[in-house]
Design a protein around this motif. Structure first.
Motif, PDB file in Angstrom:
ATOM      1  N   ILE A 157       0.964  -1.179  -0.025  1.00 36.14           N
ATOM      2  CA  ILE A 157      -0.171   0.050   0.044  1.00 36.14           C
ATOM      3  C   ILE A 157       0.795   0.996  -0.039  1.00 36.14           C
ATOM      4  O   ILE A 157       1.821   1.384   0.713  1.00 36.14           O
ATOM      5  CB  ILE A 157      -0.876   0.280   1.059  1.00 36.14           C
ATOM      6  CG1 ILE A 157      -1.945  -1.260   1.344  1.00 36.14           C
ATOM      7  CG2 ILE A 157      -1.684   1.216   1.205  1.00 36.14           C
ATOM      8  CD1 ILE A 157      -2.454  -1.562   2.575  1.00 36.14           C
ATOM      9  N   GLU A 158       0.727   2.147  -0.885  1.00 34.99           N
ATOM     10  CA  GLU A 158       1.557   3.440  -1.047  1.00 34.99           C
ATOM     11  C   GLU A 158       1.124   4.564  -0.639  1.00 34.99           C
ATOM     12  O   GLU A 158       1.624   5.502  -0.453  1.00 34.99           O
ATOM     13  CB  GLU A 158       1.964   3.605  -2.673  1.00 34.99           C
ATOM     14  CG  GLU A 158       2.606   2.216  -3.218  1.00 34.99           C
ATOM     15  CD  GLU A 158       2.729   2.407  -4.541  1.00 34.99           C
ATOM     16  OE1 GLU A 158       2.174   3.303  -5.427  1.00 34.99           O
ATOM     17  OE2 GLU A 158       3.660   1.571  -5.150  1.00 34.99           O
ATOM     18  N   ASP A 159      -0.112   4.869  -0.710  1.00 34.16           N
ATOM     19  CA  ASP A 159      -0.949   5.911  -0.354  1.00 34.16           C
ATOM     20  C   ASP A 159      -0.610   6.392   1.237  1.00 34.16           C
ATOM     21  O   ASP A 159      -0.621   5.505   1.989  1.00 34.16           O
ATOM     22  CB  ASP A 159      -2.406   6.169  -0.287  1.00 34.16           C
ATOM     23  CG  ASP A 159      -3.065   7.354  -0.411  1.00 34.16           C
ATOM     24  OD1 ASP A 159      -3.490   7.916  -1.277  1.00 34.16           O
ATOM     25  OD2 ASP A 159      -3.509   7.811   0.885  1.00 34.16           O
ATOM     26  N   ARG A 160      -0.306   7.452   1.314  1.00 33.28           N
ATOM     27  CA  ARG A 160       0.030   8.301   2.901  1.00 33.28           C
ATOM     28  C   ARG A 160      -0.848   9.070   3.179  1.00 33.28           C
ATOM     29  O   ARG A 160      -0.588   9.893   4.112  1.00 33.28           O
ATOM     30  CB  ARG A 160       1.557   8.643   2.735  1.00 33.28           C
ATOM     31  CG  ARG A 160       2.632   7.557   2.562  1.00 33.28           C
ATOM     32  CD  ARG A 160       2.541   6.323   3.634  1.00 33.28           C
ATOM     33  NE  ARG A 160       3.260   5.264   3.489  1.00 33.28           N
ATOM     34  CZ  ARG A 160       3.169   4.189   3.122  1.00 33.28           C
ATOM     35  NH1 ARG A 160       1.916   3.969   2.579  1.00 33.28           N
ATOM     36  NH2 ARG A 160       4.050   3.201   2.949  1.00 33.28           N
ATOM     37  N   ARG A 161      -1.892   9.317   2.588  1.00 32.38           N
ATOM     38  CA  ARG A 161      -2.848  10.219   3.207  1.00 32.38           C
ATOM     39  C   ARG A 161      -4.239   9.446   3.191  1.00 32.38           C
ATOM     40  O   ARG A 161      -4.305   8.595   3.891  1.00 32.38           O
ATOM     41  CB  ARG A 161      -3.175  11.409   1.752  1.00 32.38           C
ATOM     42  CG  ARG A 161      -2.196  12.228   1.612  1.00 32.38           C
ATOM     43  CD  ARG A 161      -1.958  13.123   0.474  1.00 32.38           C
ATOM     44  NE  ARG A 161      -3.149  14.211   0.644  1.00 32.38           N
ATOM     45  CZ  ARG A 161      -3.216  15.212   1.296  1.00 32.38           C
ATOM     46  NH1 ARG A 161      -2.120  15.673   1.865  1.00 32.38           N
ATOM     47  NH2 ARG A 161      -4.093  16.006   1.201  1.00 32.38           N
ATOM     48  N   GLU A 167      -7.302   2.027  -0.780  1.00 29.38           N
ATOM     49  CA  GLU A 167      -6.198   1.393  -1.536  1.00 29.38           C
ATOM     50  C   GLU A 167      -5.771  -0.162  -0.734  1.00 29.38           C
ATOM     51  O   GLU A 167      -5.625  -1.112  -1.504  1.00 29.38           O
ATOM     52  CB  GLU A 167      -4.833   2.070  -1.429  1.00 29.38           C
ATOM     53  CG  GLU A 167      -3.794   1.438  -2.325  1.00 29.38           C
ATOM     54  CD  GLU A 167      -2.503   2.118  -2.295  1.00 29.38           C
ATOM     55  OE1 GLU A 167      -1.287   1.699  -2.865  1.00 29.38           O
ATOM     56  OE2 GLU A 167      -2.184   3.048  -1.629  1.00 29.38           O
ATOM     57  N   MET A 168      -5.980  -0.421   0.482  1.00 33.85           N
ATOM     58  CA  MET A 168      -5.913  -1.538   1.068  1.00 33.85           C
ATOM     59  C   MET A 168      -7.048  -2.612   0.544  1.00 33.85           C
ATOM     60  O   MET A 168      -6.787  -3.836   0.226  1.00 33.85           O
ATOM     61  CB  MET A 168      -6.310  -1.485   2.756  1.00 33.85           C
ATOM     62  CG  MET A 168      -6.093  -2.724   3.323  1.00 33.85           C
ATOM     63  SD  MET A 168      -6.536  -2.564   5.218  1.00 33.85           S
ATOM     64  CE  MET A 168      -5.295  -1.695   6.073  1.00 33.85           C
ATOM     65  N   VAL A 170      -8.725  -2.062  -2.184  1.00 27.85           N
ATOM     66  CA  VAL A 170      -8.654  -2.312  -3.636  1.00 27.85           C
ATOM     67  C   VAL A 170      -7.428  -3.519  -4.028  1.00 27.85           C
ATOM     68  O   VAL A 170      -7.527  -4.235  -4.685  1.00 27.85           O
ATOM     69  CB  VAL A 170      -8.246  -1.099  -4.283  1.00 27.85           C
ATOM     70  CG1 VAL A 170      -7.798  -1.298  -5.897  1.00 27.85           C
ATOM     71  CG2 VAL A 170      -9.437  -0.049  -4.432  1.00 27.85           C
ATOM     72  N   LYS A 171      -6.397  -3.268  -3.340  1.00 30.80           N
ATOM     73  CA  LYS A 171      -5.290  -3.928  -3.617  1.00 30.80           C
ATOM     74  C   LYS A 171      -5.617  -5.470  -3.146  1.00 30.80           C
ATOM     75  O   LYS A 171      -5.122  -6.689  -3.593  1.00 30.80           O
ATOM     76  CB  LYS A 171      -3.867  -3.570  -2.911  1.00 30.80           C
ATOM     77  CG  LYS A 171      -3.418  -2.357  -3.605  1.00 30.80           C
ATOM     78  CD  LYS A 171      -1.836  -2.130  -3.456  1.00 30.80           C
ATOM     79  CE  LYS A 171      -1.328  -1.057  -4.206  1.00 30.80           C
ATOM     80  NZ  LYS A 171      -0.081  -0.834  -4.018  1.00 30.80           N
ATOM     81  N   ALA A 172      -6.470  -5.444  -1.703  1.00 31.33           N
ATOM     82  CA  ALA A 172      -6.720  -6.754  -1.389  1.00 31.33           C
ATOM     83  C   ALA A 172      -7.614  -7.543  -2.610  1.00 31.33           C
ATOM     84  O   ALA A 172      -7.620  -8.759  -2.586  1.00 31.33           O
ATOM     85  CB  ALA A 172      -7.506  -6.900  -0.021  1.00 31.33           C
ATOM     86  N   ALA A 173      -8.518  -6.755  -3.118  1.00 34.01           N
ATOM     87  CA  ALA A 173      -9.374  -7.432  -4.018  1.00 34.01           C
ATOM     88  C   ALA A 173      -8.697  -7.789  -5.156  1.00 34.01           C
ATOM     89  O   ALA A 173      -9.060  -8.957  -6.062  1.00 34.01           O
ATOM     90  CB  ALA A 173     -10.470  -6.354  -4.365  1.00 34.01           C
ATOM     91  N   ASP A 174      -7.872  -7.095  -5.482  1.00 35.89           N
ATOM     92  CA  ASP A 174      -7.077  -7.470  -6.941  1.00 35.89           C
ATOM     93  C   ASP A 174      -6.169  -8.692  -6.667  1.00 35.89           C
ATOM     94  O   ASP A 174      -6.041  -9.563  -7.463  1.00 35.89           O
ATOM     95  CB  ASP A 174      -6.278  -6.299  -7.460  1.00 35.89           C
ATOM     96  CG  ASP A 174      -6.662  -5.115  -7.768  1.00 35.89           C
ATOM     97  OD1 ASP A 174      -7.944  -5.253  -8.389  1.00 35.89           O
ATOM     98  OD2 ASP A 174      -6.193  -4.103  -7.955  1.00 35.89           O
ATOM     99  N   ALA A 175      -5.854  -9.025  -5.433  1.00 30.07           N
ATOM    100  CA  ALA A 175      -4.964 -10.075  -5.009  1.00 30.07           C
ATOM    101  C   ALA A 175      -6.094 -11.452  -4.627  1.00 30.07           C
ATOM    102  O   ALA A 175      -5.562 -12.397  -4.408  1.00 30.07           O
ATOM    103  CB  ALA A 175      -4.164  -9.843  -3.797  1.00 30.07           C
TER     104      ALA A 175
END
Length: 224
Positions: A157-161, A167-168, A170-175
């Motif tokens: 996870i890259e977003d820092r705002r 993003e957590m 979204v990336k979990a769903a993509d995985a």
């Protein structure tokens, strides 16, 4: 042991209520994001592990807490007394038993004003965009959530705002993660919200999250 990551910015009033509700045997990791009201000292005095993250941003605090986590299971929870950490074992159980990979708390307001209309509207819009982007249907993108530490770190996870929580998901769903939600009471927060307490704060959060949704899935080919 389970680690509870608590991003914190000037939450001196709420900290005692929050920390006394951490489940027995679990570790509270309070990530101070530049408080000026003595929050780190209060948290330390009440037995929490305190991590200092000088780079402002909700995502910066969450990422610092995840980096400091040691337990197999990690939980995230707001530190403003709007969510009861004592409910985290209920959310953690499906992850612990292998029935789910990521569990979110679906906020259910228990008092007038606990969840302002503009914040609800922003959340609903993002939920619809999330469904179109990933196929995952969630009714809330709330901050209370549980997952296993190492798979979560591996998501990168890259977003820092304000986009970190989205993003957590979204990336979990993509995985291919199994993602579910359970109802949790949502109480009026202690003090003034830094994000959803104003239309401007909500707009900034939605802007950050729209940027997350606009990013292509990991590994997707870039069209020229």
């Amino acid at each position: 042991m389970t680690d509870v990551i608590l991003p914190c910015l000037d939450e001196a009033e709420a900290l005692p209520w929050v920390l006394e509700r951490i489940p027995p045997g679990w570790r509270a990791v309070v990530v101070d994001n530049g408080s000026t009201d003595g929050s780190p000292e209060i948290a330390r005095r009440l037995g929490a592990t305190v991590v200092h993250e000088p780079r402002r941003g909700f995502g910066s605090a969450c990422a610092a807490g995840l980096a400091a986590a040691e337990a197999d299971l990690v939980c995230f929870c707001d530190c403003d007394a709007s969510l009861d950490p004592g409910l985290l074992p209920l959310l953690a159980e499906p992850v612990r038993t292998g029935e789910a990979d990521l569990v979110l708390g679906r906020r259910r307001p228990r008092a007038r004003g606990a969840w302002p209309l503009h914040a609800r509207a922003g959340n609903a819009a993002l939920s619809r965009m999330l469904r179109r982007r990933t196929g995952v249907t969630l009714r809330d993108l709330g901050p209370m959530r549980v997952a296993r530490r190492e798979p979560l770190r591996a998501l990168g996870i890259e977003d820092r705002r304000s986009g970190f929580p989205l993003e957590m998901v979204v990336k979990a769903a993509d995985a291919g993660w199994r993602i579910t939600e359970l109802d949790v009471p949502y109480l009026p927060r202690s003090g003034k919200s830094k994000v959803t307490g104003t239309w401007r704060g909500t707009w900034h959060a939605v802007r950050d999250m729209r940027a997350v949704l606009a990013a292509p899935p990991a590994g997707a080919e870039v069209r020229r």
